[in-house]
Design a protein around this motif. Sequence first.
Motif, PDB file in Angstrom:
ATOM      1  N   UNK A 221       0.828  -1.203   0.000  1.00  0.00           N
ATOM      2  CA  UNK A 221       0.000   0.000   0.000  1.00  0.00           C
ATOM      3  C   UNK A 221       0.863   1.255   0.000  1.00  0.00           C
ATOM      4  N   UNK A 222       2.031   1.161   0.602  1.00  0.00           N
ATOM      5  CA  UNK A 222       2.933   2.318   0.621  1.00  0.00           C
ATOM      6  C   UNK A 222       3.670   2.465  -0.699  1.00  0.00           C
ATOM      7  N   UNK A 223       4.005   1.332  -1.333  1.00  0.00           N
ATOM      8  CA  UNK A 223       4.743   1.360  -2.603  1.00  0.00           C
ATOM      9  C   UNK A 223       4.425   0.100  -3.391  1.00  0.00           C
ATOM     10  N   UNK A 224       3.507   0.219  -4.335  1.00  0.00           N
ATOM     11  CA  UNK A 224       3.075  -0.942  -5.130  1.00  0.00           C
ATOM     12  C   UNK A 224       4.137  -1.380  -6.127  1.00  0.00           C
TER      13      UNK A 224
ATOM     14  N   UNK B  17      -3.575  -2.418  -9.032  1.00  0.00           N
ATOM     15  CA  UNK B  17      -2.548  -1.419  -8.769  1.00  0.00           C
ATOM     16  C   UNK B  17      -2.885  -0.187  -9.593  1.00  0.00           C
ATOM     17  N   UNK B  18      -2.816   0.975  -8.967  1.00  0.00           N
ATOM     18  CA  UNK B  18      -3.137   2.211  -9.671  1.00  0.00           C
ATOM     19  C   UNK B  18      -2.081   3.268  -9.379  1.00  0.00           C
ATOM     20  N   UNK B  19      -2.064   4.277 -10.227  1.00  0.00           N
ATOM     21  CA  UNK B  19      -1.191   5.431 -10.012  1.00  0.00           C
ATOM     22  C   UNK B  19      -2.032   6.553  -9.408  1.00  0.00           C
ATOM     23  N   UNK B  20      -1.511   7.236  -8.415  1.00  0.00           N
ATOM     24  CA  UNK B  20      -2.189   8.404  -7.847  1.00  0.00           C
ATOM     25  C   UNK B  20      -1.714   9.631  -8.606  1.00  0.00           C
ATOM     26  N   UNK B  21      -2.633  10.307  -9.229  1.00  0.00           N
ATOM     27  CA  UNK B  21      -2.314  11.477 -10.029  1.00  0.00           C
ATOM     28  C   UNK B  21      -2.573  12.754  -9.236  1.00  0.00           C
TER      29      UNK B  21
ATOM     30  N   UNK C 236      -5.720  10.477   0.933  1.00  0.00           N
ATOM     31  CA  UNK C 236      -6.245   9.119   0.995  1.00  0.00           C
ATOM     32  C   UNK C 236      -5.089   8.202   1.333  1.00  0.00           C
ATOM     33  N   UNK C 237      -5.240   7.474   2.386  1.00  0.00           N
ATOM     34  CA  UNK C 237      -4.135   6.664   2.878  1.00  0.00           C
ATOM     35  C   UNK C 237      -4.399   5.187   2.729  1.00  0.00           C
TER      36      UNK C 237
END
Length: 151
Positions: A14-17, A51-55, A146-147
């Motif tokens: 969750x911290x680094x996919x 897995x997604x990228x946070x933009x 969002x954490x």
Amino acid sequence: MLDETDLRLLSALQKDAHLTAQELGEQLNLSASQAGRRRQRLEADGYIRGYTARLDPLKLGLNVQGFVQVHLETHGPEYSRSFAQLLATRPEIVSAWTMTGDADYLLRVYCEDLPSLNRLIHEVLLPHRAVARVHSQIVMDQLKRDGPLPT
């Protein structure tokens, strides 16, 4: 059944996919192959949905974040289905929840500007046949991003 190592693996991802099996193994005191197999099992079992990228919304020109409470005039399966289909067609609505309490739905939206938010409310949401009224709140600042989920 999740064990302590599974929970630590989920927390790390969750911290680094992007963590490799080697890096996960080092963090969890496992071999790379053991860490990789655990990740694959957690994916297959549905604990990891993707897995997604946070933009960055501001860099994308989405300067207004808001929450919109939607109150329905009419309830029923047909209206709920129709409203859910409407929500699915609108990219500016990034999350939607059905709620207990006064409002029936809570929507999280990102818009370019206030006129865009106004159009979403007055030209998209309010004209829907089941909607009685909406109440919008504009986010001034987001104090906590969002954490990760607690594991």
